[in-house]
Design a protein around this motif. Structure first.
Motif, PDB file in Angstrom:
ATOM      1  N   HIS A 220       0.998  -1.475   0.173  1.00 21.66           N
ATOM      2  CA  HIS A 220       0.264   0.057  -0.095  1.00 21.66           C
ATOM      3  C   HIS A 220       0.715   1.324  -0.039  1.00 21.66           C
ATOM      4  O   HIS A 220       1.739   0.994   0.377  1.00 21.66           O
ATOM      5  CB  HIS A 220      -1.029   0.115   1.040  1.00 21.66           C
ATOM      6  CG  HIS A 220      -0.222  -0.250   2.061  1.00 21.66           C
ATOM      7  ND1 HIS A 220       0.520  -1.726   3.016  1.00 21.66           N
ATOM      8  CD2 HIS A 220       0.240   1.043   2.970  1.00 21.66           C
ATOM      9  CE1 HIS A 220       0.789  -1.157   4.312  1.00 21.66           C
ATOM     10  NE2 HIS A 220       0.652   0.625   4.105  1.00 21.66           N
ATOM     11  N   VAL A 221       0.590   2.504  -0.631  1.00 18.38           N
ATOM     12  CA  VAL A 221       0.914   3.888  -0.376  1.00 18.38           C
ATOM     13  C   VAL A 221       0.353   4.710   0.067  1.00 18.38           C
ATOM     14  O   VAL A 221      -0.611   5.050   0.521  1.00 18.38           O
ATOM     15  CB  VAL A 221       1.431   4.306  -2.651  1.00 18.38           C
ATOM     16  CG1 VAL A 221       1.723   5.165  -1.786  1.00 18.38           C
ATOM     17  CG2 VAL A 221       1.994   2.544  -3.332  1.00 18.38           C
ATOM     18  N   LEU A 222       1.326   5.605   0.821  1.00 23.34           N
ATOM     19  CA  LEU A 222       0.759   6.931   1.922  1.00 23.34           C
ATOM     20  C   LEU A 222       1.597   8.168   0.125  1.00 23.34           C
ATOM     21  O   LEU A 222       2.914   7.637   0.177  1.00 23.34           O
ATOM     22  CB  LEU A 222       1.697   6.940   3.197  1.00 23.34           C
ATOM     23  CG  LEU A 222       1.434   6.213   4.237  1.00 23.34           C
ATOM     24  CD1 LEU A 222       2.095   6.289   5.487  1.00 23.34           C
ATOM     25  CD2 LEU A 222      -0.539   6.298   4.413  1.00 23.34           C
ATOM     26  N   LEU A 223       0.748   8.816   0.402  1.00 18.10           N
ATOM     27  CA  LEU A 223       0.980  10.313   0.285  1.00 18.10           C
ATOM     28  C   LEU A 223       0.946  11.200   0.452  1.00 18.10           C
ATOM     29  O   LEU A 223      -0.311  11.350   1.336  1.00 18.10           O
ATOM     30  CB  LEU A 223      -0.008  10.570  -1.381  1.00 18.10           C
ATOM     31  CG  LEU A 223       0.058   9.141  -2.562  1.00 18.10           C
ATOM     32  CD1 LEU A 223      -0.735   9.089  -3.394  1.00 18.10           C
ATOM     33  CD2 LEU A 223       1.342   8.581  -2.902  1.00 18.10           C
ATOM     34  N   GLY A 224       1.875  12.083   0.892  1.00 22.28           N
ATOM     35  CA  GLY A 224       1.596  13.270   1.488  1.00 22.28           C
ATOM     36  C   GLY A 224       2.004  14.942   0.273  1.00 22.28           C
ATOM     37  O   GLY A 224       2.610  14.889  -0.196  1.00 22.28           O
ATOM     38  N   VAL A 225       1.167  16.109   0.742  1.00 23.67           N
ATOM     39  CA  VAL A 225       1.843  16.929  -0.416  1.00 23.67           C
ATOM     40  C   VAL A 225       2.425  18.088   0.677  1.00 23.67           C
ATOM     41  O   VAL A 225       0.711  18.330   2.029  1.00 23.67           O
ATOM     42  CB  VAL A 225       0.796  17.609  -1.130  1.00 23.67           C
ATOM     43  CG1 VAL A 225      -1.072  17.808  -0.755  1.00 23.67           C
ATOM     44  CG2 VAL A 225       1.528  18.827  -1.546  1.00 23.67           C
ATOM     45  N   ASP A 226       2.558  19.376   1.138  1.00 27.87           N
ATOM     46  CA  ASP A 226       3.473  19.911   1.756  1.00 27.87           C
ATOM     47  C   ASP A 226       2.668  21.143   1.857  1.00 27.87           C
ATOM     48  O   ASP A 226       2.372  21.770   2.345  1.00 27.87           O
ATOM     49  CB  ASP A 226       4.651  20.120   2.066  1.00 27.87           C
ATOM     50  CG  ASP A 226       5.692  21.328   0.489  1.00 27.87           C
ATOM     51  OD1 ASP A 226       5.164  20.590  -0.460  1.00 27.87           O
ATOM     52  OD2 ASP A 226       6.515  20.367   0.947  1.00 27.87           O
ATOM     53  N   ALA A 227       2.740  21.209   0.402  1.00 32.10           N
ATOM     54  CA  ALA A 227       1.455  22.533   0.086  1.00 32.10           C
ATOM     55  C   ALA A 227       0.264  22.646  -1.191  1.00 32.10           C
ATOM     56  O   ALA A 227       0.882  21.887  -1.978  1.00 32.10           O
ATOM     57  CB  ALA A 227       2.407  23.696  -0.534  1.00 32.10           C
ATOM     58  N   GLY A 228      -0.438  21.578  -0.496  1.00 31.22           N
ATOM     59  CA  GLY A 228      -1.917  21.736  -1.130  1.00 31.22           C
ATOM     60  C   GLY A 228      -2.926  20.499  -0.453  1.00 31.22           C
ATOM     61  O   GLY A 228      -2.658  20.265   0.963  1.00 31.22           O
ATOM     62  N   SER A 229      -3.344  20.265  -0.535  1.00 31.25           N
ATOM     63  CA  SER A 229      -5.024  18.947  -0.174  1.00 31.25           C
ATOM     64  C   SER A 229      -5.016  18.214  -1.412  1.00 31.25           C
ATOM     65  O   SER A 229      -4.759  18.262  -2.460  1.00 31.25           O
ATOM     66  CB  SER A 229      -6.186  19.611   0.348  1.00 31.25           C
ATOM     67  OG  SER A 229      -6.674  20.259  -0.862  1.00 31.25           O
ATOM     68  N   ARG A 260      -6.128  18.067   7.427  1.00 32.22           N
ATOM     69  CA  ARG A 260      -5.868  18.952   6.783  1.00 32.22           C
ATOM     70  C   ARG A 260      -6.779  18.329   5.443  1.00 32.22           C
ATOM     71  O   ARG A 260      -6.191  19.135   4.447  1.00 32.22           O
ATOM     72  CB  ARG A 260      -5.153  19.694   7.063  1.00 32.22           C
ATOM     73  CG  ARG A 260      -4.769  20.455   8.300  1.00 32.22           C
ATOM     74  CD  ARG A 260      -3.321  21.114   8.342  1.00 32.22           C
ATOM     75  NE  ARG A 260      -2.273  20.249   8.552  1.00 32.22           N
ATOM     76  CZ  ARG A 260      -1.256  20.614   8.469  1.00 32.22           C
ATOM     77  NH1 ARG A 260      -0.502  21.954   8.508  1.00 32.22           N
ATOM     78  NH2 ARG A 260      -0.229  20.232   9.141  1.00 32.22           N
ATOM     79  N   ASP A 261      -6.265  17.215   4.930  1.00 37.97           N
ATOM     80  CA  ASP A 261      -6.496  16.517   3.756  1.00 37.97           C
ATOM     81  C   ASP A 261      -5.431  16.045   2.458  1.00 37.97           C
ATOM     82  O   ASP A 261      -5.769  16.477   1.395  1.00 37.97           O
ATOM     83  CB  ASP A 261      -7.549  17.265   2.836  1.00 37.97           C
ATOM     84  CG  ASP A 261      -9.260  16.727   3.869  1.00 37.97           C
ATOM     85  OD1 ASP A 261      -9.184  15.789   4.509  1.00 37.97           O
ATOM     86  OD2 ASP A 261     -10.475  17.467   3.031  1.00 37.97           O
ATOM     87  N   ASP A 262      -4.082  15.974   3.788  1.00 42.30           N
ATOM     88  CA  ASP A 262      -2.987  16.691   3.102  1.00 42.30           C
ATOM     89  C   ASP A 262      -2.417  15.279   2.916  1.00 42.30           C
ATOM     90  O   ASP A 262      -0.962  15.601   2.810  1.00 42.30           O
ATOM     91  CB  ASP A 262      -2.714  17.587   3.610  1.00 42.30           C
ATOM     92  CG  ASP A 262      -1.868  17.421   4.831  1.00 42.30           C
ATOM     93  OD1 ASP A 262      -2.191  16.500   5.935  1.00 42.30           O
ATOM     94  OD2 ASP A 262      -1.199  18.524   5.675  1.00 42.30           O
TER      95      ASP A 262
END
Length: 469
Positions: A220-229, A260-262
């Protein structure tokens, strides 16, 4: 680590609580012994097999995640692929000549050691600017080298045997790319593909167990964005509905995690957005298809011999047994159920009251009014109430034909399609819905079900009148 990287790591740490439940879903099932029949066929979720094994086996070597992201300028994407690498453990005993010989069982006072496949957690971590993923995107191969180690088994300073652990070489690739989505806001479709690229070729008589050491298990994969959502794939905003529908997810499903849906968890098990681990759960029990209370009660009832076998099967199984043995009374009380939400039946505008463990009793006299008034039942009588079916009034004693609807989630209902049944009662729930309790007409156990009040339940629109009614 940069402040941005630190923040992402903190968000991933919270998401891993959920991801761990996915990673170890069904890892070892109660009664936690290798000898148990249901622990003979292991690892059913998110198994990416070598390509040569996937051909004709019904299993797959890849998975794909597509979701929608709203990045701000300069945003960076963090990716964490997690999977289990099967580690084959054999048991050897010291012989009279001092050499080691493979055995099926090695008895010790505290455990019974047996051959077993252990799961070693692996991670592949990436951090890349979102802007670099446009067009052809990025292709990142990875590998895990083969490995072998041995562990001496001793008792009172004397070597009785050893455990030999072997891991095969695992290989794979991660492909990342983005594409612009037309709409009122800057939105990208993010595609993440994970594939097993192991070059292992099975023998003609090879079985699934032979392929597992080369597989990516529970991937499985975890995805994260530091600026945005990210946008919800389950309940996207109206303007993004068509774009969300165009996303293709193969053998995985992305859900929002965090406030924060990030952060997104793309799981081989379908979850809802913002899943949570129940606060009452005492810890990892690994048999995630069971209710914690039932599983803990069953585990506490194991014999000492069975507990020794569990401890010798796997260190995680042993930890689960020890956890249950150490639970204090207050934790057992907490496992006995919790009310999450209470909703009035007067309509969608009625307020929702959250009830957490330890909060005041919502049924007590402290509130302004109870969430449900028992006196409202006075106008209902399941034995005499009627409901229209095919324009006719039916009630207890009526004969109907079952036509289960597609919206029902119980697959067992489909086996009853077209069967005749006898209406036993018409019931109303607090949300105003009507449910018809029935027994199947030719069920030899109908009298017993009727005496015990164990009926089957259908909506009125899932019934038609029987031909002789």
């Amino acid at each position: 680590m940069t402040p941005s990287g630190l923040a992402t790591e903190e968000r991933f740490a919270a998401a891993r609580q959920i991801a761990d439940a996915v990673l170890f879903e069904g890892y070892v099932l109660y009664p936690y012994r290798a000898s148990a029949a249901k622990n003979r066929m292991r690892w059913q979720f998110g198994v990416l097999v070598p390509p040569a094994w996937g051909q004709g086996s019904g299993e797959h070597h890849d998975q794909r995640t597509e979701c929608l992201i709203e990045p701000r300028d300069g945003a960076n994407l963090s990716v964490e692929l997690r999977f289990l690498h099967a580690q084959r453990r054999t048991v050897q005993q010291v012989g009279p000549d001092g050499g080691f010989t493979g055995v099926d069982t090695l008895e010790l006072p505290d455990r019974v050691l047996v051959p077993w496949d252990e799961g070693v957690e692996e991670r592949v971590e990436l951090a890349v600017p979102v802007a670099d993923l446009a067009g052809d995107g990025l292709v990142v191969p990875f590998e895990r080298a083969e490995h072998e180690e041995s562990e001496a088994v001793e008792l009172d300073g004397r070597v009785l045997g050893r455990l030999v652990r072997r891991r095969a070489r695992a290989e794979g690739v991660i492909r990342l790319r983005t594409a612009e989505i037309p709409g009122p806001y800057r939105t990208l479709k993010l595609t993440v593909e994970v594939a097993n690229t192991a070059g292992w070729t099975p023998d003609p008589d090879a079985d699934r167990d032979a392929a597992l050491p080369y597989a990516l298990v529970s991937a499985h994969v975890l995805l994260g964005v530091d600026a945005g959502s990210f946008l919800s794939m389950t309940d996207p905003p109206e303007w993004a509905g068509a774009a969300a529908a165009s996303c293709v997810n193969l053998r995985t499903w992305p859900v929002l995690v965090g406030e924060r849906d990030d952060v997104v968890l793309s799981s081989p098990i379908i979850l809802e957005d913002h899943p949570q681990v129940a606060p009452e759960s005492p810890g990892a029990l690994y048999d995630a298809t069971e209710i914690d209370e039932i599983l803990a009660l069953r585990t506490s009832a194991l014999t000492e011999r069975e507990k020794r076998e569990a401890r010798g099967t796997d260190m995680r199984a042993g930890a689960a047994v020890d956890l249950v043995d150490s639970l204090p009374p207050e934790v057992w009380d907490r496992l006995h159920g919790a009310v999450r939400t209470l909703r009035g039946s007067s309509g969608p505008s009625a307020p929702t009251t959250l009830v957490e463990p330890g909060a005041a009793d919502p049924f007590g006299s402290g509130g302004e009014r109870p969430w449900w008034d028992p006196a409202s039942d006075a106008g209902f009588d399941p034995g005499s109430d009627r409901v229209p079916v095919d324009g006719r009034s039916v009630g207890a004693g009526s004969r109907v034909r079952l036509r289960p609807g597609l919206r029902r989630t119980d697959a067992q209902d489909l086996f009853l399609h077209g069967r005749d049944a006898v209406v036993e009662a018409v019931l109303h729930d607090v949300d105003g819905e009507v449910h018809v309790a029935v027994t199947v007409a030719d069920d030899p156990g109908a009298d017993i079900r009727r005496a015990q009040g164990r009926f089957l339940y259908f909506r009125p629109d899932e019934l038609t009148l029987a031909e002789d009614e």
